[in-house]
Design an enzyme around this catalytic site. Structure first.
Site, PDB file in Angstrom:
ATOM      1  N   ASP A   1      59.989  67.131 -14.543  1.00 34.08           N
ATOM      2  CA  ASP A   1      61.151  68.139 -13.532  1.00 34.08           C
ATOM      3  C   ASP A   1      61.823  67.068 -12.931  1.00 34.08           C
ATOM      4  O   ASP A   1      62.768  67.729 -12.567  1.00 34.08           O
ATOM      5  CB  ASP A   1      60.634  69.135 -12.756  1.00 34.08           C
ATOM      6  CG  ASP A   1      59.878  68.829 -11.435  1.00 34.08           C
ATOM      7  OD1 ASP A   1      59.903  69.760 -10.301  1.00 34.08           O
ATOM      8  OD2 ASP A   1      59.089  68.046 -12.041  1.00 34.08           O
ATOM      9  N   GLU A   2      62.139  65.233 -13.446  1.00 32.99           N
ATOM     10  CA  GLU A   2      63.000  64.969 -11.736  1.00 32.99           C
ATOM     11  C   GLU A   2      63.394  63.441 -12.732  1.00 32.99           C
ATOM     12  O   GLU A   2      62.603  63.510 -13.751  1.00 32.99           O
ATOM     13  CB  GLU A   2      62.610  64.620 -10.734  1.00 32.99           C
ATOM     14  CG  GLU A   2      61.539  65.061  -9.929  1.00 32.99           C
ATOM     15  CD  GLU A   2      61.068  64.896  -8.324  1.00 32.99           C
ATOM     16  OE1 GLU A   2      60.071  65.230  -8.447  1.00 32.99           O
ATOM     17  OE2 GLU A   2      61.501  63.597  -8.175  1.00 32.99           O
TER      18      GLU A   2
END
Lengths: 102, 415
Positions: B105-106
């Site tokens: 997610d990053e």
């Protein structure tokens, strides 16, 4: 958890062209036991299905002058409808109702 | 001219994706949690409503339910999250090929260019946020700065769906006021050590004496100070970059505590099988085995030893793991989980110094046997052939550590 059936999501069977550039053009759709309906695509883009739940390629389709969203989410095709059903009048003057079957 | 680095962080990623697919849950507190039956029952992520009720990531499900009785706990659906992560990456790659993922997610992006200023970086960040929201239906926060560490700080500043700029003009007011624990690689242990030195904020760390930090933390001390000063110069690696593999490991929390040596033998063999199979898959041999064990009060200890000869054979890895187990951990049962890791990796075709008194033919037979087992499992699944030892406990017979999902952000310290 009990399986939740979203009334705004109608799974459909789709016949489509797979184009040379990788795009997919839906041609016909039908529910599990309904009639085949011709798909007229007005536009497509990536978008979430906020009412039906999901995300994928969203085809804006014209059915008898009414607009409806057809989604291709991974391996599933579905229509996003309001209140569990959608109706329109086809070119032969027949009323076609699309809904979630029991 | 300064670089322009973006850090894109999806807000409550797993919970956001689940709520996107389940509109009936959007107005309820929702968390994604591991399986309680398999003893992985902790909160992985939660949505905004659950967060407001006090639910925290990493706490047990029962603790979360006490704080929020209406909490809806959903099991994780990693194939779906991976698909969304790839869709996010597809959008980010349209702005630059220097996109470095840090977990599902990053991601960091380097959008530097001759005419790219911090304002332009902020505009790109806003465009990325809007596109991800409009095309994927989830929100992200984006940090913009001239280095990766401050860009990551920026993405944590305001959530959800914000762009935060930490520039040379405002970093002292914005970044230096934050607690030191917000800085990358300052975990609970480092935070406590810094607190004993009265270093509580990132600004305190930036102004701390370098010699003191070096004496307390070693070479990482200077690195932390550099991060606090915004002097991190690590590059954003391109999307197709793969760092050299330094170790291959597997750990597992089995369905019940490991109460005696027989239990430990079963699990260590399973883990050694997984590690051996993965080593053979990537064509490497290992020269060192590390065994770790986590007690029921969540304290982890480990022990490692160099092997007499680099190997990718399960039997050699398992044998060493069992020896280490007997020597170091044999007296402190029960344990909650165990891990086996192999390092000092060399390519499979590296010439090997044979043991004059050893049996090279037996070695070759063993390699062929394990290659055959790998082949059978590849075609028919993991359960098609199993070691006799795991049949002693039906709970272990259904554990497949190699097949289980592991998602770890690649280390910030890539070579």
């Amino acid at each position: 958890m009990q399986q939740y059936q979203n009334p705004n999501k109608i799974p459909v069977i789709v016949r489509a062209d797979f184009l040379l550039d990788g795009r997919i053009r839906p041609l016909l759709l039908r529910t599990a036991s309904g009639p085949a309906i011709k798909v007229k695509v007005k536009g497509c883009c990536e978008a979430p299905a906020l009412k039906a739940g999901g995300q994928g390629t969203r085809y804006t389709c014209d059915f008898g002058g009414k607009e409806l969203y057809l989604f291709h989410d991974d391996t599933q095709w579905f229509l996003e409808v309001e209140d569990g059903l959608f109706w329109f009048v086809d070119e032969n003057g027949q009323v076609i109702i699309i809904s979630n079957e029991e | 001219m300064d670089r322009v680095i973006l850090h894109v962080d999806a807000n409550a990623f797993y919970a956001s994706v689940e709520c996107l697919y389940r509109p009936n849950l959007r107005n309820l507190p929702v968390a994604v949690a591991g399986s309680q039956e398999d003893r992985h029952g902790i909160i992985l992520t939660k949505n905004q409503l659950a967060k407001q009720a006090g639910v925290k990531t990493g706490e047990a499900i029962w603790e979360a339910m006490q704080k929020c009785p209406r909490l809806v706990c959903l099991p994780p659906n990693y194939p779906l999250y991976e698909r969304f992560s790839q869709k996010m990456a597809h959008i980010l790659l349209q702005y630059t090929n220097l996109v470095e993922a840090f977990g599902l997610d990053e991601s960091w992006l380097d959008v530097s260019g001759p005419k790219v200023t911090m304002q332009e970086g902020e505009r790109i960040a806003d465009e990325i946020r809007n596109r991800i929201r409009d095309e994927l239906g989830i929100t992200v926060s984006v940090g913009v700065s001239w280095n990766k560490v401050f860009a990551k700080l920026g993405s944590d500043l305001r959530k959800p769906d914000f762009t935060n700029v930490i520039s040379r003009d405002n970093y002292k007011e914005v970044a230096w006021r934050l607690p030191a624990s917000d800085l990358l690689y300052v975990g609970p242990s480092t935070r406590k050590k810094l607190a004993t030195m009265r270093i509580l904020s990132i600004g305190d760390l930036a102004n701390a004496h370098t010699g003191l930090l070096d004496r307390k933390f070693g070479k990482i001390g200077g690195l932390l100070k550099a991060y606090a000063l915004g002097a991190d110069i690590t590059a954003v690696h391109p999307a197709d970059y793969t760092s050299a593999i330094k170790s291959v490991g597997n750990s597992s929390t089995p369905p019940h505590d490991i109460c005696d040596f027989q239990d430990a033998r079963c699990l260590l063999f399973l883990l050694a099988e997984s590690v051996g199979a993965r080593l053979r898959e990537i064509g490497l041999r290992a020269g060192c085995v590390t065994v770790s064990a986590r007690s029921t009060n969540l304290v982890t200890r480990s022990k490692q030893r160099v092997l007499p000869q680099a190997t990718a054979l399960t039997r050699d890895i398992a044998q060493m793991a069992l020896t280490l187990m007997e020597e170091r951990f044999g007296k402190d049962f029960p344990y909650r989980s165990m891990g086996v890791s192999c390092s000092h990796l060399v390519p499979m075709d590296t010439p090997v110094q044979l043991d004059f008194f050893g049996d090279a033919e037996q070695q070759i037979r063993a390699e062929r046997l394990e290659a055959s087992i790998d082949g059978l499992r590849k075609r028919f699944g993991h359960q098609i052939i199993q070691r006799g030892i795991v049949l002693a406990d039906p709970a272990y017979a259904r554990v497949n550590p190699k097949g289980k999902h592991t998602i770890h952000p690649v280390s910030f310290f890539v070579s």
